[in-house]
Design a protein around this motif. Structure first.
Motif, PDB file in Angstrom:
ATOM      1  N   GLY A 180       0.860  -1.031  -0.073  1.00 12.27           N
ATOM      2  CA  GLY A 180      -0.050   0.070  -0.049  1.00 12.27           C
ATOM      3  C   GLY A 180       0.736   1.277  -0.010  1.00 12.27           C
ATOM      4  N   ASP A 181       2.018   1.177   0.660  1.00  9.50           N
ATOM      5  CA  ASP A 181       2.888   2.329   0.502  1.00  9.50           C
ATOM      6  C   ASP A 181       3.657   2.710  -0.401  1.00  9.50           C
ATOM      7  OD1 ASP A 181       2.448   2.855   3.422  1.00  9.50           O
ATOM      8  OD2 ASP A 181       4.261   1.858   4.162  1.00  9.50           O
ATOM      9  N   ALA A 182       3.706   1.491  -1.246  1.00  6.35           N
ATOM     10  CA  ALA A 182       4.559   1.645  -2.525  1.00  6.35           C
ATOM     11  C   ALA A 182       3.553   2.059  -3.556  1.00  6.35           C
ATOM     12  CB  ALA A 182       4.984   0.215  -2.976  1.00  6.35           C
ATOM     13  N   LEU A 185       4.009   5.792  -5.656  1.00  2.00           N
ATOM     14  CA  LEU A 185       3.668   5.669  -7.045  1.00  2.00           C
ATOM     15  C   LEU A 185       2.531   6.765  -7.501  1.00  2.00           C
ATOM     16  CD1 LEU A 185       4.782   4.622  -9.710  1.00  2.00           C
ATOM     17  CD2 LEU A 185       2.947   2.884  -9.600  1.00  2.00           C
ATOM     18  N   VAL A 186       1.454   6.690  -6.700  1.00  6.63           N
ATOM     19  CA  VAL A 186       0.602   7.686  -7.254  1.00  6.63           C
ATOM     20  C   VAL A 186       0.901   9.217  -6.741  1.00  6.63           C
ATOM     21  CG1 VAL A 186      -1.900   8.437  -6.511  1.00  6.63           C
ATOM     22  CG2 VAL A 186      -1.437   6.184  -6.868  1.00  6.63           C
ATOM     23  N   LYS A 193       3.198  10.137  -9.682  1.00  7.84           N
ATOM     24  CA  LYS A 193       2.551  10.456 -11.002  1.00  7.84           C
ATOM     25  C   LYS A 193       1.893  11.737 -10.830  1.00  7.84           C
ATOM     26  CE  LYS A 193       2.143   5.837 -12.951  1.00  7.84           C
ATOM     27  NZ  LYS A 193       2.446   5.978 -14.432  1.00  7.84           N
ATOM     28  N   ALA A 194       1.141  12.060  -9.670  1.00 10.47           N
ATOM     29  CA  ALA A 194       0.607  13.528  -9.563  1.00 10.47           C
ATOM     30  C   ALA A 194       1.368  14.568  -9.520  1.00 10.47           C
ATOM     31  CB  ALA A 194       0.023  13.451  -8.255  1.00 10.47           C
ATOM     32  N   LEU A 195       2.720  14.300  -9.177  1.00  4.23           N
ATOM     33  CA  LEU A 195       3.620  15.411  -9.183  1.00  4.23           C
ATOM     34  C   LEU A 195       4.316  15.682 -10.363  1.00  4.23           C
ATOM     35  CD1 LEU A 195       5.758  14.811  -5.961  1.00  4.23           C
ATOM     36  CD2 LEU A 195       4.475  16.506  -6.140  1.00  4.23           C
ATOM     37  N   ASP A 196       4.353  14.492 -11.087  1.00  4.31           N
ATOM     38  CA  ASP A 196       4.903  14.679 -12.820  1.00  4.31           C
ATOM     39  C   ASP A 196       3.791  15.433 -13.349  1.00  4.31           C
ATOM     40  OD1 ASP A 196       7.027  13.439 -12.076  1.00  4.31           O
ATOM     41  OD2 ASP A 196       6.530  11.428 -12.726  1.00  4.31           O
ATOM     42  N   LEU A 197       2.444  15.145 -13.069  1.00  2.56           N
ATOM     43  CA  LEU A 197       1.437  15.707 -13.856  1.00  2.56           C
ATOM     44  C   LEU A 197       1.346  17.409 -13.502  1.00  2.56           C
ATOM     45  CD1 LEU A 197      -1.151  15.405 -15.666  1.00  2.56           C
ATOM     46  CD2 LEU A 197      -2.291  14.980 -13.775  1.00  2.56           C
TER      47      LEU A 197
END
Length: 65
Positions: A19-21, A25-26, A29-33
């Motif tokens: 769950g931490d992984a 990851l989410v 991806k949010a920071l990249d977006l």
């Protein structure tokens, strides 16, 4: 010590790590977006107009004012 309790504890820790992984990851991806959106906004800004002052204007600053 009960073997079933140890197995359930290991299973719970494994699920928590997964769950931490997934959460990490989410977040990545949010920071990249957000970085992509910020780059698009910066690219959409109009370029400032060049200054067309005569050569005798803007070269000196009056410090005794």
């Amino acid at each position: 010590m009960d073997l079933a309790a140890v197995a359930s504890t290991v299973s719970a820790l494994s699920a928590q790590q997964a769950g931490d992984a997934v959460g990490t990851l989410v977040l990545k991806k949010a920071l990249d977006l957000q970085a992509q959106n910020a780059a698009q906004l910066l690219a959409a800004l109009p370029q400032p107009a060049p200054y067309n002052n005569p050569p005798h204007l803007g070269g000196k600053v009056d410090l005794f004012a």
